[in-house]
Motif scaffolding. Structure first.
Motif, PDB file in Angstrom:
ATOM      1  N   UNK A  88      19.113  14.537  21.522  1.00 26.79           N
ATOM      2  CA  UNK A  88      19.041  14.067  20.278  1.00 26.79           C
ATOM      3  C   UNK A  88      19.863  12.718  19.738  1.00 26.79           C
ATOM      4  N   UNK A  89      19.183  11.711  19.845  1.00 29.39           N
ATOM      5  CA  UNK A  89      19.937  10.566  19.623  1.00 29.39           C
ATOM      6  C   UNK A  89      20.186  10.282  18.008  1.00 29.39           C
ATOM      7  N   UNK A  90      21.426  10.087  17.471  1.00 26.43           N
ATOM      8  CA  UNK A  90      21.626   9.961  15.973  1.00 26.43           C
ATOM      9  C   UNK A  90      21.093   8.499  15.531  1.00 26.43           C
ATOM     10  N   UNK A  91      20.452   8.958  14.328  1.00 29.63           N
ATOM     11  CA  UNK A  91      19.957   7.506  13.846  1.00 29.63           C
ATOM     12  C   UNK A  91      21.019   6.541  13.257  1.00 29.63           C
ATOM     13  N   UNK A  92      20.753   5.368  13.401  1.00 35.38           N
ATOM     14  CA  UNK A  92      21.564   4.478  12.747  1.00 35.38           C
ATOM     15  C   UNK A  92      21.076   3.200  12.302  1.00 35.38           C
ATOM     16  N   UNK A  93      21.915   2.463  11.688  1.00 35.14           N
ATOM     17  CA  UNK A  93      21.257   1.496  10.785  1.00 35.14           C
ATOM     18  C   UNK A  93      20.640   0.190  11.521  1.00 35.14           C
ATOM     19  N   UNK A  94      19.649  -0.288  11.099  1.00 33.11           N
ATOM     20  CA  UNK A  94      19.134  -1.369  11.559  1.00 33.11           C
ATOM     21  C   UNK A  94      19.074  -2.482  10.277  1.00 33.11           C
ATOM     22  N   UNK A  95      19.782  -3.678  10.680  1.00 34.09           N
ATOM     23  CA  UNK A  95      20.080  -4.687   9.404  1.00 34.09           C
ATOM     24  C   UNK A  95      19.427  -6.073   9.841  1.00 34.09           C
ATOM     25  N   UNK A  96      19.122  -6.605   8.496  1.00 40.95           N
ATOM     26  CA  UNK A  96      18.520  -8.263   8.864  1.00 40.95           C
ATOM     27  C   UNK A  96      19.658  -9.064   8.171  1.00 40.95           C
ATOM     28  N   UNK A  97      20.144  -9.888   9.146  1.00 39.24           N
ATOM     29  CA  UNK A  97      21.119 -10.837   8.422  1.00 39.24           C
ATOM     30  C   UNK A  97      20.397 -11.817   7.503  1.00 39.24           C
ATOM     31  N   UNK A  98      20.866 -12.109   6.507  1.00 38.22           N
ATOM     32  CA  UNK A  98      20.634 -13.379   5.667  1.00 38.22           C
ATOM     33  C   UNK A  98      20.982 -14.700   6.000  1.00 38.22           C
ATOM     34  N   UNK A  99      21.823 -14.709   6.872  1.00 37.30           N
ATOM     35  CA  UNK A  99      22.436 -15.921   7.412  1.00 37.30           C
ATOM     36  C   UNK A  99      21.541 -16.924   8.094  1.00 37.30           C
ATOM     37  N   UNK A 100      21.796 -18.347   8.091  1.00 36.94           N
ATOM     38  CA  UNK A 100      20.930 -19.053   8.575  1.00 36.94           C
ATOM     39  C   UNK A 100      21.424 -20.563   8.809  1.00 36.94           C
ATOM     40  N   UNK A 101      20.987 -21.445   9.598  1.00 41.39           N
ATOM     41  CA  UNK A 101      21.516 -22.911   9.462  1.00 41.39           C
ATOM     42  C   UNK A 101      20.615 -23.666   9.770  1.00 41.39           C
ATOM     43  N   UNK A 102      20.859 -24.946   9.606  1.00 41.50           N
ATOM     44  CA  UNK A 102      19.551 -26.344   9.728  1.00 41.50           C
ATOM     45  C   UNK A 102      19.932 -26.987  10.929  1.00 41.50           C
ATOM     46  N   UNK A 103      20.669 -26.684  11.762  1.00 44.57           N
ATOM     47  CA  UNK A 103      21.105 -27.543  12.838  1.00 44.57           C
ATOM     48  C   UNK A 103      20.129 -27.421  13.862  1.00 44.57           C
ATOM     49  N   UNK A 104      19.813 -26.543  14.908  1.00 46.37           N
ATOM     50  CA  UNK A 104      19.114 -26.752  16.015  1.00 46.37           C
ATOM     51  C   UNK A 104      18.137 -25.437  16.056  1.00 46.37           C
ATOM     52  N   UNK A 105      17.167 -25.504  15.411  1.00 47.85           N
ATOM     53  CA  UNK A 105      16.123 -24.381  15.508  1.00 47.85           C
ATOM     54  C   UNK A 105      15.650 -23.935  16.814  1.00 47.85           C
ATOM     55  N   UNK A 106      15.202 -22.708  17.068  1.00 45.78           N
ATOM     56  CA  UNK A 106      14.599 -22.672  18.478  1.00 45.78           C
ATOM     57  C   UNK A 106      13.235 -23.042  18.206  1.00 45.78           C
TER      58      UNK A 106
END
Length: 367
Positions: A88-106
Motif C-alpha cells: 500500500x503506497x500512500x497517496x501524495x500531491x501531484x502539483x503543476x508549477x505556474x512558473x515559466x520564462x522566455x529564455x530558451x524554450x525546449x
C-alpha cells in the motif's frame, strides 16, 4: 540493489527490524520521457523510497500532458501494487508549477512526448486509472488558489523531517523556494539531487536556423540552459552547501538508451511498468541515427536511481562549479569548474552502469 518481494503491507515493511525506513522524496520534473520513466522507477521501489510529492514544470513538456501522465502512472502503480502485491503506497500531491520564462524554450517536437505517453495503453487500463484525479491529495494548509510552486515549498516547510529532493528538470521551482523562504526551506532539504550540467564533457544543446551564425554544439546542457539564472541561484547557493549532488552529462553519458536496452523489457511484458518503460524509451531510440543529442540517455532515470541506491555512483566531492548566465555568449548555461568558488558540489563521475540497468529491469517487474 535488492528489492523486497514481500507480500506484507507497506506499513509492516517500514517497521521491520531488517528493513530500513523508506527515504522521503519529492520529485521535481519537467515531463520528458526520461523524467516520467524516473517517476516509474521511484514508484516501483516503495521499500526504498516514499514519494511525498511530485511537481511538474512546463519546460520539456506541455504541463497538462505531463501532469496527466504523472497522475495515471501513479494511479496504475498504486492500485496494481495493492491488488497484486498487497503493498500500500500512500497517496501524495501531484502539483503543476505556474512558473515559466522566455529564455530558451525546449523544441516543440520534444515537448509533445508527454502527449504521446498519455495515450499509452499501459496508462489507460480502466481498473487502474479510472478516477485517478480523485486519488491525488492536496498539500495541507493550501487551497486551490495556491500556486503549485508554493505548495511545493510547503511540502518541505510543513515536513517534520528533511526530505530528499530529486530534480530532473530545470531548477526554476527550487530557486523560487530559496528566494521566497530562504533557510526555512533549505533546512528541510536533506539533499538535492540534480540532473543538469556538463562539467568536463561537451553539452547537448544544439542551435540551428538562419539567426545562428555558428550552428552546432554549445557548452550547455538543456536543463541548465532553459533557466540558467535559477540554476546558478541553486547550485551556488550557500544555503545548500554540502547538499548538492550533480548528475551532469559526465555521468549520464555512460547510460545510453539503446534498442538492445529497450528490447530487454520484452522479457517482462506481462508487467505494466515494463510495458510503460519499454514503450516510452522505444520512442527515443531513433535518435541513435543522429540529430539532436546524437542519441538518448537515461539522464533523469540515473539521477532518480541514486535516491534508491546510493551505491550506484562515485562522486568527485566538493567541486567548485559556476554557471554562466551571460546570454550574449555561446556559453550561456555552461557549468564549469571555478577554483575561486566559495564552495563546491558533489559531481557524479563513475557509474556502475550494469547495476543501473539491472535496477531498471527489476523495477519493471514490480507490477
Amino acid at each position: 540493489m535488492s528489492r523486497s518481494n514481500s507480500k506484507r503491507p507497506r506499513s509492516e515493511e517500514s517497521t521491520s527490524a531488517t528493513q530500513p525506513r523508506p527515504v522521503p522524496v519529492v520529485l521535481d520534473h519537467d515531463g520528458g520521457v526520461d523524467d516520467l520513466v524516473a517517476l516509474a522507477l521511484l514508484l516501483a521501489n516503495p521499500s526504498k523510497v516514499e514519494l511525498v510529492g511530485v511537481i511538474v514544470l512546463d519546460a520539456d513538456c506541455y504541463v497538462n500532458d505531463a501532469y496527466r501522465v504523472s497522475g495515471k502512472l501513479t494511479s496504475t502503480v498504486r492500485r496494481a501494487a495493492a491488488a497484486k502485491r498487497g503493498v500500500h503506497i500512500k497517496p501524495f500531491p501531484i502539483l503543476k508549477s505556474t512558473l515559466s520564462h522566455g529564455g530558451h524554450p525546449f523544441p516543440h517536437e520534444w515537448r509533445v512526448d508527454a502527449k504521446k505517453m498519455d495515450d499509452l495503453p499501459s496508462l489507460n487500463v480502466p481498473k487502474w486509472t479510472t478516477g485517478w484525479e480523485a486519488d491525488i491529495p492536496t498539500v495541507p494548509n493550501t487551497d486551490a488558489n495556491t500556486p503549485g510552486e508554493e505548495a511545493f515549498a510547503q511540502l518541505f516547510l510543513q515536513s517534520p523531517e528533511p526530505i530528499s529532493l530529486c530534480v530532473t528538470g530545470p531548477l526554476t521551482n527550487v530557486a523560487y523556494c530559496l528566494k521566497t523562504h530562504g533557510a526555512a526551506f533549505a533546512d528541510k532539504v536533506k539533499e538535492v539531487v540534480i540532473m543538469g550540467g556538463a562539467v568536463d564533457v561537451e553539452g547537448n544543446v544544439f542551435l540551428e536556423g538562419p539567426d545562428v551564425k555558428e550552428p552546432g554544439m554549445l557548452a550547455a546542457e538543456w536543463n541548465i540552459y532553459w533557466d540558467a539564472v535559477s540554476a546558478k541561484a541553486v547550485i551556488e547557493s550557500p544555503l545548500l552547501k554540502g547538499k548538492v549532488r550533480l548528475f551532469s552529462l559526465d555521468a549520464t553519458n555512460h547510460v545510453p538508451v539503446t534498442s538492445a536496452v529497450c528490447q530487454e523489457f520484452g522479457k517482462y511484458n506481462d508487467s505494466l511498468i515494463a510495458q510503460f518503460i519499454g514503450s516510452s524509451w522505444a520512442m527515443c531510440t531513433h535518435l541513435e541515427l543522429g540529430g539532436y543529442g546524437k542519441g538518448y540517455y537515461a539522464w533523469d532515470v540515473l539521477t532518480a536511481a541514486h535516491v534508491v541506491d546510493s551505491g550506484l555512483v562515485e562522486f568527485e566531492p566538493n567541486v567548485p562549479i559556476t554557471v554562466e548566465i551571460d546570454p550574449t555568449k555561446r556559453s550561456e548555461g555552461q557549468t564549469r569548474r571555478d577554483l575561486t568558488g566559495a564552495h563546491g558540489v558533489d559531481v557524479a563521475m563513475k557509474i556502475d552502469a550494469e547495476r543501473f540497468y539491472m535496477m531498471t529491469y527489476e523495477a519493471a517487474q514490480f507490477v
